[in-house]
Design a protein around this motif. Structure first.
Motif, PDB file in Angstrom:
ATOM      1  N   HIS A 303       0.895  -7.510   6.715  1.00 38.72           N
ATOM      2  CA  HIS A 303       1.594  -6.253   6.965  1.00 38.72           C
ATOM      3  C   HIS A 303       2.010  -5.593   5.641  1.00 38.72           C
ATOM      4  N   GLN A 304       2.496  -6.400   4.701  1.00 41.55           N
ATOM      5  CA  GLN A 304       2.916  -5.860   3.404  1.00 41.55           C
ATOM      6  C   GLN A 304       1.734  -5.270   2.647  1.00 41.55           C
ATOM      7  N   GLU A 306      -0.962  -4.053   3.913  1.00 40.97           N
ATOM      8  CA  GLU A 306      -1.337  -2.796   4.551  1.00 40.97           C
ATOM      9  C   GLU A 306      -0.492  -1.650   4.027  1.00 40.97           C
ATOM     10  N   GLU A 307       0.769  -1.954   3.753  1.00 44.10           N
ATOM     11  CA  GLU A 307       1.690  -0.895   3.378  1.00 44.10           C
ATOM     12  C   GLU A 307       1.531  -0.378   1.954  1.00 44.10           C
ATOM     13  N   THR A 341       8.258   1.172  -5.442  1.00 42.56           N
ATOM     14  CA  THR A 341       7.759   1.522  -4.103  1.00 42.56           C
ATOM     15  C   THR A 341       6.572   2.487  -4.241  1.00 42.56           C
ATOM     16  N   ASN A 342       5.869   2.717  -3.129  1.00 41.87           N
ATOM     17  CA  ASN A 342       4.785   3.705  -3.125  1.00 41.87           C
ATOM     18  C   ASN A 342       5.277   5.064  -3.605  1.00 41.87           C
TER      19      ASN A 342
END
Ligand code: PLP
Length: 439
Positions: A303-304, A306-307, A341-342
């Motif tokens: 999941h991480q 993917e993010e 972060t993104n």
């Protein structure tokens, strides 16, 4: 293939025991060692004589474990920042750029520092080596090895997850000596590694070796050699985004050699490495002061991954615990692991393009974002010598100037494919091999 250059002389050394031994050609581990340790190259030339820029990355051949120089390489470029430096109030910010930026004298057609390692790994292979090099990758590494091996006629088998095929864009066709196999959509980098392990044990194939390959590390270390050659001094701080940690270990090893060289100062360079939140495998282990990676649930990890935007930073088995690996590097240089972060990385990429004038890879944007935070929060003295390693960039620029197309796989494997079936496919792709004797 140009081979009118003499091989570099070096010995190998176990980081754990200090014991030295010679390279049998493709030595990846210390013989007889029980603990997991990296081995290093100890070069005959203690002082680095940087050769002509036309040699590309091989201008640093004194400190590269190569038997020959391959054609077509470009060394990383270092310059002193004005725009970003002024914005951050730093007086000595240097940017080392790997990627495509002709104006700065760097023309890596695959747009990342993975190209430096692909050239040196290729250059470590002797011209009369038999067998096919096997490389598993999630993207940038595969693109770099495909280009370099195609251009220099080195037999290569790439294992890439089918979902990552969009990373395999090329301006010119890839020759037939490069074969591409995939693990079916839904699989990830670890499935590709698993497949590559099954194949590299067959006669006729040999594994590239990843972080254990001295050629891979010393190739990436040319980013630091470029910086120190330009600056004339060992930097105080080094910023780089990490996935496997190989590039940062390489940076540390380059500094160790430069300290012995003696002309560039004797200070340790603080490694400030970074990860893309929420995937923080190295960050979490470091903050827990643990040499071992912390346990990570498969579903949570997936999941991480993917993010995050910077997928190249999603390595779950980095060269961190191993002796001489990233944990030791961080301890020795009083370094730190940072995160972005993104959104922070996006903003950093936008700022870089505006202030410096080129697009950068999401991973390089993560490193830039953490430098921005550290500088703004006053944790870096304004006269400190800072090296920002832009590990990839200029892809937008390159794609604007060049037409490109995608490499198609020779075969796609289901995860459940049996060893017999894998052998059959290999036999069809490589008629000269006989894939027996493999478990
Ligand atoms: C692979 C990669 C990294 C991370 O390097 P590691 O040696 O795996 O830690 C950073 N930036 C870019 C652009 C990369 O391709």
């Amino acid at each position: 293939m140009s081979s009118n250059n003499k091989p570099t002389h070096y010995l190998l050394q176990s980081v754990n025991t200090g014991q030295q031994f010679s390279d049998t050609g493709w030595t990846l581990d210390a013989p007889g060692e029980k603990v997991d340790t990296l081995i290093r190259a100890v070069y005959e030339e203690v002082q680095l004589d940087v050769k002509d820029a036309s040699l590309g990355v091989f201008r640093f051949a004194d400190w590269l474990p190569v038997t020959r120089f391959l054609k077509g390489s470009s060394a990383p470029a270092t310059y002193k920042s004005k725009g970003l430096a002024e914005y951050l109030g730093l007086e000595n910010l240097y940017i080392t750029f790997s990627g495509y930026w002709p104006e700065k004298g760097v023309t890596m057609r695959t747009c990342s520092f993975k190209e430096t390692e692909a050239y040196t790994v290729g250059g470590r292979i002797t011209e009369d080596t038999q067998g096919t090099l096997v490389v598993a990758s999630a993207g940038n590494t595969a693109r770099a090895f495909a280009r370099v091996c195609s251009d220099n006629n080195i037999p290569l088998l790439l294992c890439v997850p089918e979902d990552n095929l969009d990373a395999l864009w090329f301006d010119e066709p890839i020759n037939d000596n490069v074969k591409l196999i995939c693990t079916r959509s839904g699989s990830d980098y670890f499935d590709a590694i698993h497949l590559s392990n099954k194949i590299s044990c067959m006669p006729g194939f040999f594994p590239e070796g990843g972080a254990r390959n001295i050629a891979r590390r010393d190739g990436m270390g040319t980013t630091v050699l470029s910086a120190v050659h330009f600056i004339g001094k060992i930097p105080d701080y080094y910023f780089q985004a990490v996935g496997s940690g190989t590039g940062a270990v390489a940076a540390w090893e380059a500094i160790d050699r430069l300290i012995v060289d003696g002309r560039f100062g004797r200070n340790q360079m603080k490694l400030m490495v970074s990860q893309n939140a929420p995937f923080l495998a190295i960050y979490d282990a470091w903050k827990a002061n643990s040499r071992q990676m912390l346990p990570l649930d498969d579903d949570v990890a997936r999941h991480q991954v993917e993010e995050i935007t910077a997928k190249v930073l999603s390595n779950r088995k980095p060269a961190y615990p191993i002796i001489g690996g990233l944990f030791d590097c961080l301890k020795n240089t009083d370094g730190d692991v940072l995160k972005a972060t993104n959104a922070e990385a996006d903003e950093a990429a936008r700022l870089f393009e505006e202030l410096e004038g080129n697009d950068i890879h999401p991973a390089a944007a993560v490193a830039t974002a953490t430098l921005i935070k550290e500088a703004k929060e006053g944790r870096i003295p304004k006269d400190a010598i800072v090296m920002l390693n832009i590990t990839g960039g200029g892809e937008k620029l390159f794609k604007k100037e060049n037409k490109y197309h995608y490499l198609q796989p020779n075969h796609v494997f289901d995860i459940s494919t049996s060893m017999d079936e894998i052998k059959k496919v290999m036999k069809a792709l490589f008629p000269a091999i006989n894939p027996v004797g493999c478990k």
